[in-house]
Write a protein that holds these residues in place. Structure first.
Motif, short mmCIF file in Angstrom:
data_model
loop_
_atom_site.label_atom_id
_atom_site.label_comp_id
_atom_site.label_asym_id
_atom_site.label_seq_id
_atom_site.Cartn_x
_atom_site.Cartn_y
_atom_site.Cartn_z
N ALA A 96 0.37 -1.35 0.32
CA ALA A 96 0.18 -0.07 0.14
C ALA A 96 0.65 1.22 0.06
O ALA A 96 0.73 1.78 -1.05
CB ALA A 96 -1.50 0.13 1.41
N LEU A 97 1.63 0.96 1.03
CA LEU A 97 3.11 2.63 1.13
C LEU A 97 3.64 2.58 -0.74
O LEU A 97 4.01 3.52 -0.66
CB LEU A 97 4.09 1.85 2.32
CG LEU A 97 3.17 2.67 3.71
CD1 LEU A 97 4.33 2.18 4.28
CD2 LEU A 97 2.78 3.61 3.58
N GLU A 98 3.84 1.28 -0.98
CA GLU A 98 4.62 1.78 -1.82
C GLU A 98 4.12 2.04 -3.49
O GLU A 98 4.01 2.99 -4.33
CB GLU A 98 4.84 0.00 -3.00
CG GLU A 98 6.24 -0.39 -2.49
CD GLU A 98 7.58 0.53 -2.22
OE1 GLU A 98 7.28 0.81 -3.22
OE2 GLU A 98 8.64 -0.02 -1.64
N ARG A 99 1.92 2.08 -3.42
CA ARG A 99 0.71 2.30 -4.55
C ARG A 99 1.04 3.63 -4.10
O ARG A 99 0.90 4.38 -4.85
CB ARG A 99 -0.20 1.92 -4.33
CG ARG A 99 -0.17 0.31 -4.88
CD ARG A 99 -1.80 -0.46 -4.97
NE ARG A 99 -1.95 -0.74 -3.47
CZ ARG A 99 -2.01 -1.47 -3.31
NH1 ARG A 99 -1.49 -2.73 -3.46
NH2 ARG A 99 -2.70 -1.64 -2.39
N GLU A 100 1.14 4.15 -2.60
CA GLU A 100 0.96 5.67 -2.38
C GLU A 100 2.46 6.73 -2.88
O GLU A 100 1.92 7.24 -3.77
CB GLU A 100 0.44 5.87 -1.34
CG GLU A 100 0.43 7.19 -0.29
CD GLU A 100 0.20 7.48 1.07
OE1 GLU A 100 0.67 8.63 1.63
OE2 GLU A 100 0.50 6.61 1.30
N LYS A 101 3.30 5.93 -2.79
CA LYS A 101 4.90 6.54 -3.23
C LYS A 101 4.69 6.70 -5.06
O LYS A 101 4.73 7.77 -5.01
CB LYS A 101 6.02 5.62 -3.05
CG LYS A 101 7.44 6.77 -3.28
CD LYS A 101 8.50 5.35 -3.48
CE LYS A 101 8.69 4.25 -3.99
NZ LYS A 101 9.79 3.92 -4.35
N ASN A 102 3.87 5.65 -5.95
CA ASN A 102 3.83 5.72 -6.61
C ASN A 102 3.47 6.66 -7.08
O ASN A 102 3.30 7.80 -8.21
CB ASN A 102 4.28 4.27 -7.93
CG ASN A 102 4.38 3.60 -7.70
OD1 ASN A 102 5.90 4.79 -6.94
ND2 ASN A 102 4.18 2.01 -7.49
#
Length: 142
Positions: free
Chosen positions: A53-59
C-alpha cells in the motif's frame, strides 16, 4: 520522410492565476520535501500488505510530482480582470447581495412605512429616517 522526435510531457498550456500557480508549486515542494521522505522511511519498516500500500502511495505521489512539474513548466499566468460593477444594474446587485450570508432584507409594501431611530447617550431615541414603501432594505451584519 524525415523522422520527427515525439514531444514528451504535457503539450497544452495550463492557464493559471498567480495564486493557482503558487499553490501548485507549494504542493509539489510539499510532496518532494515532506511526504515522499516520510513514505520512504515507512516503506523500510513495513511488511506485507502495508508495504504494498505504501509503495502504491509512493508511486501515486511520484506521478503527481511529475504531472505538477509539467503543468508548472507549461503554465501561462494570467491576471484576473476586475469586474466593472458600474455596468451591473442595481436590481442585479441587490439580488446577488440578498443571497449572501450575513445579509438581511426588509421588504415594505406601498402602504407600509419604517422609521429608523438611534439611541442617544442622553437616554432617548433620535429619529434618523422614515422610509415609505414600496422599498427593499438590505442590512449587512458582516
Amino acid at each position: 520522410m524525415r523522422n520527427r522526435k515525439k514531444k514528451r510531457g504535457y503539450k497544452y498550456p495550463v492557464i493559471l492565476t498567480p495564486e493557482g500557480y503558487d499553490k501548485m508549486v507549494q504542493e509539489r515542494e510539499s510532496i518532494l520535501k515532506v511526504k515522499l521522505p516520510n513514505i520512504r522511511a515507512e516503506i523500510q519498516e513495513a511488511k506485507g500488505f502495508e508495504k504494498e500500500a505504501l509503495e502504491r502511495e509512493k508511486n501515486f505521489l511520484l506521478h503527481r510530482v511529475l504531472r505538477l512539474g509539467q503543468w508548472i513548466n507549461n503554465s501561462q499566468i494570467i491576471e484576473p480582470t476586475p469586474i466593472d460593477l458600474s455596468k451591473v444594474s442595481t436590481c442585479e446587485l441587490h439580488a446577488e447581495l440578498v443571497k449572501r450570508e450575513g445579509i438581511k432584507e426588509i421588504v415594505l409594501s406601498p402602504e407600509q412605512s419604517l422609521s429608523m431611530t438611534q439611541w442617544e447617550e442622553s437616554c432617548r431615541f433620535e429619529l434618523l429616517l422614515i422610509v415609505q414603501g414600496p422599498a427593499r432594505i438590505l442590512i449587512n451584519e458582516d
